[in-house]
Design a protein around this motif. Structure first.
Motif, short mmCIF file in Angstrom:
data_model
loop_
_atom_site.label_atom_id
_atom_site.label_comp_id
_atom_site.label_asym_id
_atom_site.label_seq_id
_atom_site.Cartn_x
_atom_site.Cartn_y
_atom_site.Cartn_z
N ARG A 241 -1.90 37.55 32.86
CA ARG A 241 -2.02 36.46 33.84
C ARG A 241 -3.12 36.77 34.87
O ARG A 241 -3.48 35.92 35.65
N GLU A 242 -3.60 38.00 34.88
CA GLU A 242 -4.53 38.38 35.94
C GLU A 242 -5.97 38.55 35.49
O GLU A 242 -6.86 38.59 36.30
N VAL A 243 -6.20 38.74 34.18
CA VAL A 243 -7.58 38.97 33.74
C VAL A 243 -8.15 37.71 33.10
O VAL A 243 -7.49 37.03 32.32
N LEU A 244 -9.38 37.47 33.44
CA LEU A 244 -10.04 36.27 32.95
C LEU A 244 -11.34 36.74 32.31
O LEU A 244 -12.12 37.44 32.94
N ARG A 245 -11.54 36.36 31.04
CA ARG A 245 -12.77 36.82 30.38
C ARG A 245 -13.98 36.09 30.93
O ARG A 245 -13.94 34.89 31.18
N TRP A 246 -15.09 36.83 31.10
CA TRP A 246 -16.30 36.24 31.65
C TRP A 246 -16.79 35.08 30.77
O TRP A 246 -17.33 34.10 31.26
N THR A 247 -16.56 35.20 29.46
CA THR A 247 -17.03 34.17 28.53
C THR A 247 -16.33 32.84 28.76
O THR A 247 -16.79 31.80 28.29
N ASP A 248 -15.18 32.89 29.50
CA ASP A 248 -14.47 31.64 29.78
C ASP A 248 -14.96 30.97 31.06
O ASP A 248 -14.50 29.89 31.42
N VAL A 249 -15.86 31.62 31.78
CA VAL A 249 -16.36 31.04 33.03
C VAL A 249 -17.44 30.01 32.69
O VAL A 249 -18.41 30.30 31.96
N LEU A 250 -17.25 28.80 33.23
CA LEU A 250 -18.19 27.72 32.91
C LEU A 250 -19.27 27.56 33.99
O LEU A 250 -20.41 27.25 33.66
N ALA A 251 -18.91 27.74 35.24
CA ALA A 251 -19.89 27.54 36.30
C ALA A 251 -19.50 28.32 37.54
O ALA A 251 -18.31 28.50 37.83
N ILE A 252 -20.53 28.82 38.23
CA ILE A 252 -20.29 29.46 39.53
C ILE A 252 -20.81 28.50 40.58
O ILE A 252 -22.01 28.22 40.63
N GLU A 253 -19.94 27.96 41.38
CA GLU A 253 -20.36 27.03 42.42
C GLU A 253 -20.26 27.72 43.78
O GLU A 253 -19.65 28.78 43.89
N PRO A 254 -20.85 27.12 44.82
CA PRO A 254 -20.82 27.78 46.14
C PRO A 254 -19.42 28.12 46.61
O PRO A 254 -19.21 29.16 47.22
N ASP A 255 -18.44 27.24 46.36
CA ASP A 255 -17.12 27.52 46.89
C ASP A 255 -16.03 27.59 45.83
O ASP A 255 -14.85 27.59 46.15
#
Lengths: 133, 406, 105, 120
Positions: C76-90
């Motif tokens: 429940r605590e680890v999130l794979r980087w490949t699942d990140v879609l966008a880095i927004e300011p907030d």
């Protein structure tokens, strides 16, 4: 509410409890000065120490005298207040002798005796204050 | 045997820190007002500070991380910054109070204006620190502070009633607010955290390694044990000499009477000298603690072993704290009032620096086989509770008793 | 897309949401893994493997971290980087159901 | 160095030490290069007071910039390339000397005057 209460306590007339506390301070100053005086009387101390400590204690007494004299006071304890101020001033003068002659054994034993007398008067005043009017 | 000779760091941390102006005054007042009845507070403070110092010294020996290194790394920048600012504020009050104490003692020796002696005292300390290596500083103040044993001798000289003394090690449940204010004040005065910042940084200055852990333990136990003994001696002597006479010691100059009464001029001079070295050592401790904290937080080069030119910003920081301390004194605040506020505020801030040290001391990632054992673990957590209770109780008691003024 | 500079300070404490706007907590740490050790002399390169995301708060700020590193974490605590879609300011936007898949891998 | 590690836990806020063992700043921030959907690579460390503001809670950042200064690369913040990092333990040890990497500059102005005083 609380602030108002504190402000009143600060400015209002001197209470019996406050006067008693002031007199207790005088008693402690007299007791300490007496220990210093005994050191002088038996030539078991240092003159500079005696001078500085006597000055500090005399200032305490003078400060207390000033504080009590400046406070407004209700009729029933006015007399005791005046007695306390007089005692504080006597205390200031007596300890002052120690400051002037910190190396004199004769002054030391005289101041010791005088402080003993003042301490007795302070005790009597305290008794009157705690026993009520 | 060699290890026993290396307890100098613990001595300066304990004598020039534990037995500083705050302890000298609080212990004497406690004895004068309550006789033996507050003796129990001394071991609570002593064991607490020894536990904290042992952990931080162990962490420093194993990971080379002194307290503010740990705080920065564990709490991060923003929380760490709050802790840093709070600690520096308390540190400044402490430096000012200790310089004031040195000035009062010089005055009792030579009788000249207070402000002049504050300046002379501060400059004198700066010169001593500047020309002496770290080991020299800790030995000078640590060993010469041992002269304070004259107060223990004074306590024994009066043939104490040991039965009554023993009774003093049990808290008196029925007593007044003032009694509890003094209890908290005594524990707080023992637990002044700047000693620990100094101690753990000193361990790095001296290049301690895991093989020095015995030295660390001895330093914590012997150093603070001696500090505790001195506190008990002061309180007992005061209970025997001041309480019956009705003296309420409100001045630093009253304390040496405890040695003058039994031993005359020799006792007086020894007491003044011992206090001068203990309080002077505390001024050094506190100003260095401030400089260590800033430098460790910001990552600057630090340490007396680097010399001034090798760690310039660190050097500037401790010089600045002497200057600021003097500036605070120049406002005319009574050093004893400063002491009282610095002691109470420091205990309020104490859990903030204690927690990160406790957490890293138990963390096997950093400490490996040297992580907290069963004894340190239990004591560490017990004292976390004690500290929190004392921290929460301190301010209301300060206000309720008008700073001990009754 | 050209390579951007991302600071750790930007990622830490950043809100994490999925495409539908469901909150998944905040970023507490960034786990990196050594990649492409071509030769022993070359400097080891590290790439982000995953984000440690959760709802832990005050205690972490006071320095309460795991005693073992890297600790076995709950999925429940680890999130794979490949699942990140966008880095927004907030906020950080991740793929729907990202946590469940991390759990399986 | 370890196969994997957590940046905030092991790298951020650690003491930086140069090849001579001189302390020369802390890891005030970590720089990564890449983007969402691509690999994100550890590229370097940032150190210096100009990096402080970004570490504060959002609302306090403007105040932080006033107190500690803006992020000016080469002045208030130094970038240390990851390739300069030799070892990570209790400290982050660099391969080069602080002076060559532009670190610990503020110390230099004071070095001479202090060095001239005997005992300094």
């Amino acid at each position: 509410m609380v602030v108002a209460a504190i402000a009143l306590a600060g400015c209002g007339p001197l209470s019996r409890a406050e006067l008693t506390r002031g007199v207790e301070t005088l008693s402690a100053v007299a007791a300490e000065a007496q220990l210093v005086a005994r050191g002088v009387a038996s030539d078991r101390t240092r003159a500079t120490y005696t001078r500085v400590q006597a000055r500090t204690l005399a200032e305490d007494a003078a400060h207390e005298a000033e504080k009590l004299a400046d406070a407004s006071v209700d009729g029933e304890i006015a007399r005791q207040r005046d007695q306390a101020v007089a005692l504080a001033m006597r205390l200031d003068d007596t300890i002052g002798e120690l400051e002037t002659f910190p190396g004199s054994e004769r002054t030391g034993s005289k101041v010791d005796d005088d402080l003993g007398a003042i301490a007795d008067d302070i005790d009597k005043l305290t008794q009157r204050l705690t026993q009520g009017p | 045997m060699k290890a026993i000779l290396r307890v100098a760091l613990g001595l300066i941390a304990a004598i020039g820190g534990f037995v500083d102006i705050g302890d000298l005054v609080f212990n004497t007042q406690a004895g004068a007002l309550f006789g033996y009845e507050l003796l129990w507070a001394v071991p609570i403070g002593v064991v607490g500070i020894a536990v904290y110092a042992e952990m931080s010294g162990r962490v420093a020996a194993v990971t080379k991380r002194p307290v503010f290194d740990v705080i920065r790394m564990r709490m991060g920048l923003s929380t760490g910054l709050i802790v840093l600012v709070a600690s520096l504020f308390v540190n400044l009050l402490t430096v000012a109070a200790e310089i004031g104490g040195v000035a009062i003692l010089l005055q009792l020796f030579f009788d000249a204006p207070f402000m002049l002696f504050a300046l002379v005292g501060a400059l004198g300390l700066i010169v001593i620190i500047w020309i002496t290596p770290f080991e020299g500083i800790e030995r000078l103040f640590g060993y010469l502070g041992l002269i304070l044993f004259v107060f223990v001798a004074a306590a024994l000289h009066e043939h104490p009633d040991w039965h009554a003394v023993g009774g003093g090690f049990v808290p008196n449940g029925k007593s007044s607010t003032l009694y509890w204010y003094f209890a908290v004040g005594l524990i707080a005065a023992a637990l002044m955290p700047y000693e620990v910042y100094f101690y753990s940084s000193g361990a790095v200055e001296e290049g301690w390694k895991p093989s020095d852990l015995l030295v660390n333990r001895l330093n914590a136990v012997i150093g603070y044990g001696i500090g505790g003994l001195l506190s008990i001696g002061l309180m007992m002597a005061s209970a025997q000499l001041f309480e019956p006479a009705g003296v309420e010691p409100d001045h630093l100059g009253t304390v040496p009477l405890l040695a003058q009464l039994p031993y005359g001029e020799t006792g007086l001079v020894l007491a003044l000298l011992g206090m001068l070295f203990a309080i002077g050592g505390a001024a050094v401790d506190a100003s260095f603690a401030a400089a260590y904290s800033i430098a460790q937080f910001a990552g600057w080069e630090w340490g007396k072993y680097r010399r001034a030119s090798g760690a310039p910003r660190f050097t500037l920081a401790w010089l600045l704290f002497f200057a600021l301390g003097l500036a605070v004194l120049m406002t005319g605040i009574d050093p004893l009032d400063l002491t009282e506020y610095s002691v109470v505020l420091s205990v309020v801030a104490l859990p903030l620096t204690y927690v990160p040290v406790l957490l890293i001391a138990r963390d096997r990632t950093f400490m490996g086989e040297y992580a907290n054992g069963p004894v340190a673990r239990v004591l560490g957590w017990v004292y976390l509770v004690v500290l929190c209770v004392v921290a929460v109780a301190a301010i209301p008691l300060l206000l309720a008793t008008n700073a001990g003024g009754g | 897309m050209s390579a951007n500079v991302v600071t750790l300070s930007h990622l830490l404490e950043l809100r994490v949401e999925d495409e539908d706007g469901n909150s998944l907590g905040r970023v507490h740490d960034v786990r990196v893994r050594r990649v492409g050790t071509r030769s022993a002399a070359a400097q080891a390169q590290y790439e982000v493997e995953g984000l440690i995301v959760g709802r832990r708060g005050v205690l972490v700020r006071l320095g309460w971290r795991r005693a073992y590193d890297p600790a076995p974490l709950s999925p429940r605590e680890v999130l794979r980087w490949t699942d990140v879609l966008a880095i927004e300011p907030d906020r950080l936007i991740v793929r729907r159901g990202a946590f469940d898949e991390s759990g399986r891998s | 160095m370890d196969e994997r590690f957590d940046l905030a836990y092991r790298l951020l806020d650690e003491q930086i030490v140069d090849v001579d063992g001189r302390r020369c700043g802390r890891v005030d921030d970590v720089e990564l290069i890449g983007a969402a959907g691509e690999p994100l690579r550890l590229s370097g460390l940032l150190t210096g007071r100009g990096a402080y503001a970004a570490r504060l809670p959002r609302r306090l950042r403007a105040l932080g910039r006033k107190l500690f200064g803006d992020d000016v690369r080469g002045a208030t913040v130094q970038h240390v390339p990851w390739s300069q990092v030799d070892e990570m333990g209790a400290t982050v040890r660099l391969l080069g000397r602080a002076i060559d990497l532009g670190l610990g500059r503020e110390d230099r102005g004071l070095q001479r005057p202090f060095g001239r005083i005997p005992g300094g």
